[in-house]
Design a protein around this motif. Sequence first.
Motif, PDB file in Angstrom:
ATOM      1  N   SER A  64      40.591  29.147  43.052  1.00  0.00           N
ATOM      2  CA  SER A  64      41.805  28.412  43.364  1.00  0.00           C
ATOM      3  C   SER A  64      42.490  27.977  42.058  1.00  0.00           C
ATOM      4  CB  SER A  64      41.444  27.216  44.235  1.00  0.00           C
ATOM      5  OG  SER A  64      42.443  26.273  44.170  1.00  0.00           O
ATOM      6  N   HIS A  65      41.679  27.447  41.124  1.00  0.00           N
ATOM      7  CA  HIS A  65      42.244  26.997  39.858  1.00  0.00           C
ATOM      8  C   HIS A  65      42.792  28.177  39.063  1.00  0.00           C
ATOM      9  CE1 HIS A  65      42.123  25.868  35.622  1.00  0.00           C
ATOM     10  NE2 HIS A  65      42.483  24.679  36.054  1.00  0.00           N
ATOM     11  N   GLU A  66      42.007  29.274  39.048  1.00  0.00           N
ATOM     12  CA  GLU A  66      42.418  30.446  38.274  1.00  0.00           C
ATOM     13  C   GLU A  66      43.744  31.003  38.777  1.00  0.00           C
ATOM     14  OE1 GLU A  66      40.243  32.559  35.775  1.00  0.00           O
ATOM     15  OE2 GLU A  66      39.968  30.426  35.461  1.00  0.00           O
ATOM     16  N   PHE A  67      43.948  30.969  40.098  1.00  0.00           N
ATOM     17  CA  PHE A  67      45.197  31.475  40.666  1.00  0.00           C
ATOM     18  C   PHE A  67      46.351  30.509  40.400  1.00  0.00           C
ATOM     19  CE2 PHE A  67      42.869  34.467  43.465  1.00  0.00           C
ATOM     20  CZ  PHE A  67      43.669  35.577  43.267  1.00  0.00           C
ATOM     21  N   ARG A  68      46.049  29.232  40.590  1.00  0.00           N
ATOM     22  CA  ARG A  68      47.126  28.241  40.502  1.00  0.00           C
ATOM     23  C   ARG A  68      47.697  28.121  39.094  1.00  0.00           C
ATOM     24  NH1 ARG A  68      47.744  25.176  45.020  1.00  0.00           N
ATOM     25  NH2 ARG A  68      46.198  25.721  46.598  1.00  0.00           N
ATOM     26  N   GLN A  76      55.621  36.983  32.240  1.00  0.00           N
ATOM     27  CA  GLN A  76      54.967  38.285  32.161  1.00  0.00           C
ATOM     28  C   GLN A  76      53.470  38.138  31.866  1.00  0.00           C
ATOM     29  OE1 GLN A  76      56.881  40.677  29.243  1.00  0.00           O
ATOM     30  NE2 GLN A  76      57.058  42.417  30.634  1.00  0.00           N
ATOM     31  N   ARG A  77      53.185  37.242  30.917  1.00  0.00           N
ATOM     32  CA  ARG A  77      51.792  37.001  30.527  1.00  0.00           C
ATOM     33  C   ARG A  77      50.981  36.483  31.708  1.00  0.00           C
ATOM     34  NH1 ARG A  77      53.486  34.461  26.000  1.00  0.00           N
ATOM     35  NH2 ARG A  77      53.175  32.417  26.937  1.00  0.00           N
ATOM     36  N   SER A  78      51.554  35.502  32.386  1.00  0.00           N
ATOM     37  CA  SER A  78      50.831  34.907  33.517  1.00  0.00           C
ATOM     38  C   SER A  78      50.648  35.928  34.629  1.00  0.00           C
ATOM     39  CB  SER A  78      51.581  33.696  34.060  1.00  0.00           C
ATOM     40  OG  SER A  78      51.611  32.714  33.079  1.00  0.00           O
ATOM     41  N   SER A  79      51.650  36.797  34.826  1.00  0.00           N
ATOM     42  CA  SER A  79      51.525  37.807  35.878  1.00  0.00           C
ATOM     43  C   SER A  79      50.384  38.754  35.546  1.00  0.00           C
ATOM     44  CB  SER A  79      52.795  38.638  36.006  1.00  0.00           C
ATOM     45  OG  SER A  79      53.904  37.819  35.966  1.00  0.00           O
ATOM     46  N   LYS A  80      50.290  39.126  34.257  1.00  0.00           N
ATOM     47  CA  LYS A  80      49.221  40.055  33.873  1.00  0.00           C
ATOM     48  C   LYS A  80      47.855  39.392  34.035  1.00  0.00           C
ATOM     49  CE  LYS A  80      51.690  43.377  31.199  1.00  0.00           C
ATOM     50  NZ  LYS A  80      51.967  44.038  29.955  1.00  0.00           N
ATOM     51  N   HIS A  81      47.823  38.103  33.701  1.00  0.00           N
ATOM     52  CA  HIS A  81      46.581  37.357  33.846  1.00  0.00           C
ATOM     53  C   HIS A  81      46.165  37.328  35.327  1.00  0.00           C
ATOM     54  CE1 HIS A  81      43.584  34.333  33.035  1.00  0.00           C
ATOM     55  NE2 HIS A  81      44.050  33.635  34.056  1.00  0.00           N
ATOM     56  N   LEU A  82      47.172  37.069  36.167  1.00  0.00           N
ATOM     57  CA  LEU A  82      46.936  37.022  37.612  1.00  0.00           C
ATOM     58  C   LEU A  82      46.434  38.380  38.110  1.00  0.00           C
ATOM     59  CD1 LEU A  82      47.459  34.699  39.513  1.00  0.00           C
ATOM     60  CD2 LEU A  82      49.679  35.630  40.032  1.00  0.00           C
ATOM     61  N   LEU A  83      47.050  39.428  37.575  1.00  0.00           N
ATOM     62  CA  LEU A  83      46.663  40.782  37.978  1.00  0.00           C
ATOM     63  C   LEU A  83      45.213  41.063  37.592  1.00  0.00           C
ATOM     64  CD1 LEU A  83      47.540  43.460  39.155  1.00  0.00           C
ATOM     65  CD2 LEU A  83      48.321  44.146  36.892  1.00  0.00           C
ATOM     66  N   SER A  84      44.815  40.646  36.377  1.00  0.00           N
ATOM     67  CA  SER A  84      43.433  40.923  35.965  1.00  0.00           C
ATOM     68  C   SER A  84      42.456  40.139  36.835  1.00  0.00           C
ATOM     69  CB  SER A  84      43.220  40.634  34.485  1.00  0.00           C
ATOM     70  OG  SER A  84      43.302  39.264  34.255  1.00  0.00           O
ATOM     71  N   LEU A  85      42.883  38.957  37.279  1.00  0.00           N
ATOM     72  CA  LEU A  85      42.037  38.158  38.172  1.00  0.00           C
ATOM     73  C   LEU A  85      41.877  38.864  39.526  1.00  0.00           C
ATOM     74  CD1 LEU A  85      40.699  35.327  38.453  1.00  0.00           C
ATOM     75  CD2 LEU A  85      42.798  34.617  39.548  1.00  0.00           C
ATOM     76  N   ASP A 102      27.428  23.397  32.729  1.00  0.00           N
ATOM     77  CA  ASP A 102      27.863  22.272  31.895  1.00  0.00           C
ATOM     78  C   ASP A 102      29.040  22.592  30.969  1.00  0.00           C
ATOM     79  OD1 ASP A 102      26.524  24.120  30.543  1.00  0.00           O
ATOM     80  OD2 ASP A 102      25.048  22.803  29.600  1.00  0.00           O
ATOM     81  N   THR A 103      29.795  23.671  31.251  1.00  0.00           N
ATOM     82  CA  THR A 103      30.842  24.037  30.288  1.00  0.00           C
ATOM     83  C   THR A 103      32.135  23.272  30.519  1.00  0.00           C
ATOM     84  OG1 THR A 103      31.650  25.819  31.671  1.00  0.00           O
ATOM     85  CG2 THR A 103      29.967  26.398  30.052  1.00  0.00           C
ATOM     86  N   GLY A 104      32.341  22.799  31.737  1.00  0.00           N
ATOM     87  CA  GLY A 104      33.582  22.098  32.050  1.00  0.00           C
ATOM     88  C   GLY A 104      34.771  23.045  32.119  1.00  0.00           C
ATOM     89  N   LYS A 105      34.515  24.364  32.139  1.00  0.00           N
ATOM     90  CA  LYS A 105      35.612  25.345  32.216  1.00  0.00           C
ATOM     91  C   LYS A 105      35.591  25.982  33.603  1.00  0.00           C
ATOM     92  CE  LYS A 105      35.815  25.060  27.643  1.00  0.00           C
ATOM     93  NZ  LYS A 105      36.868  24.413  26.905  1.00  0.00           N
ATOM     94  N   THR A 106      36.764  26.422  34.037  1.00  0.00           N
ATOM     95  CA  THR A 106      36.791  27.088  35.342  1.00  0.00           C
ATOM     96  C   THR A 106      36.659  28.594  35.145  1.00  0.00           C
ATOM     97  OG1 THR A 106      39.152  27.100  35.201  1.00  0.00           O
ATOM     98  CG2 THR A 106      38.166  25.382  36.565  1.00  0.00           C
ATOM     99  N   GLY A 107      36.534  29.283  36.251  1.00  0.00           N
ATOM    100  CA  GLY A 107      36.385  30.736  36.198  1.00  0.00           C
ATOM    101  C   GLY A 107      35.842  31.210  37.526  1.00  0.00           C
ATOM    102  N   THR A 108      35.596  32.496  37.640  1.00  0.00           N
ATOM    103  CA  THR A 108      35.086  33.033  38.904  1.00  0.00           C
ATOM    104  C   THR A 108      33.630  33.466  38.768  1.00  0.00           C
ATOM    105  OG1 THR A 108      35.855  35.217  38.288  1.00  0.00           O
ATOM    106  CG2 THR A 108      37.333  33.889  39.624  1.00  0.00           C
TER     107      THR A 108
END
Length: 512
Positions: A159-163, A200-209, A333-339
Amino acid sequence: MVETNLQQHINQQLFEKLELAYFCVDQSMRVIDASENLESYGYTGVITGANADDCVDFMFGLDAHTELDLPLVESPSGKKVSVSLLPGSTFLTVLISNASVQADQRQLLQQKANENELLVEQQIILMKQLETASEMLEQKNVQLEEASRLQTSFLSGVSHEFRTPLTSIMGYTNLVKQALESASDESSENDKVQHLRAVQRSSKHLLSLVENLLDHGKLDSDEIVVRPKATDLAEIFNDVKLLLKPLSDAKHIDFFVELDFEQPMMVVTDDSRLRQCLINLLGNAIKFTDSGSVRLTAVLSNDFLKVEVSDTGPGISEENLAKIKLPFWQAADTGKTGTGLGLTITERIIELMGGELEISSVLSSGTQVNFEIPAPQLNATLEPIAAVAPSFKQAKILLAEDDYDIADLIVMMLSERGYQVSHVDNGELALNALESQEFDFVLMDIHMPIMTGYDVLAELQAKGNTTPVAIMSASTVESDRAKAEQLGCFDYLIKPVEIDDVIRVMNLALEQ
Ligand code: ADP
């Protein structure tokens, strides 16, 4: 006399009741007296003067002084008897009584003991089974808890990665829209370009996700495939650098890219898969590094490409290194989001490309990820897209696409480059158009109303129409591509399509 008769009577009763028999032997084991009913036990030869050793088997080896009880002896007639040897001063009396009741009881007891033993054994087996089952249950519980924990953190991660990129896309497009609509627009052209670059950058990021998520579904079914083709290696690395540099800039960390080859460098590899792996690995390196640098080095030698992504991030413990490639796994314990999917998928893609993903790390010092894959070098260079022969620009193109936004975009981009494009929004209209007019190239969606792209391909095949058709589909499922290829499509492009790819495929088709 009375007393003697009584005694006799009692003896007789007792003898009969207990089925007693007896015989007496002298010191040399010779029979000196024997009761009649010995015969009922089958001891027939026991008569006065006979040698006891010869006619009674259990007497063999005994002497007249031994006092002995033999509890269960089988007599010659097959009865169970109990025998008592009672030595006297001058002779030995041997008493024999029926012991079948005791034998039965003993047998019963033995049987009961056996049954008990069996029950105890069964109980032990059951207890062991119960123990194993409860251990398995406990293990399953732990796995389920872990799976549910991973699922929850996966969902919130996704959810975070998409948003995040969506927020950026929506925000920046809105800024540009407002600027274009406003009469008193104070933002410069450069601002707008910067905003659109962020989109454009965010779209590519979204696409890779999205690609990672779709690939995860294919992991089990071996659906992930790589399609090596002639491609410019340097362009891939430069693109990836351009895409990720803003992310490292935003975190104020250095991002070094060291390539030992110049552009263009033509090799055979799957460019989009290589891009996906680099984005995953560099995305991680930048995400987990809060100070210092991230370095990407690539060396091409003897038709092999060696890549290393290193960072000065927090590193990964030895224990975590063992789990890092599991799907959905993320250090807590990284405090980072991801899938938690990036490394799983990257590992599989690198394997399919003929390499191996190696990760080494030192806690508090950083992480290095390496791989080496075959990348046979080509001498030829790709035709630059701008150098399209003018006659191609006159080519008539039919676009069959039911989504108006996508259709408008493609018509606009192709028209801008001088192509003549006709648009229809369903398969039936596409077929009618192809029957009534001449087209040089067809760009067609699969999922359309009335007639699908597959139906159109099948009709064209049946009618012997050889107009080249490139399919444009959002489906990355291998069987969909195979079906379209079987029906004679010229190429299969996956949405979102890059206009340069469409033109490259179109030129190839028109050259034929
Ligand atoms: P994601 O990055 O989406 O969590 P990945 O499969 O790419 O999923 O990575 C799994 C986990 O491995 C990460 O959550 C993180 O804990 C750890 N990891 C991966 N790369 C690095 C890195 N460069 N530095 C530190 N930890 C990393």
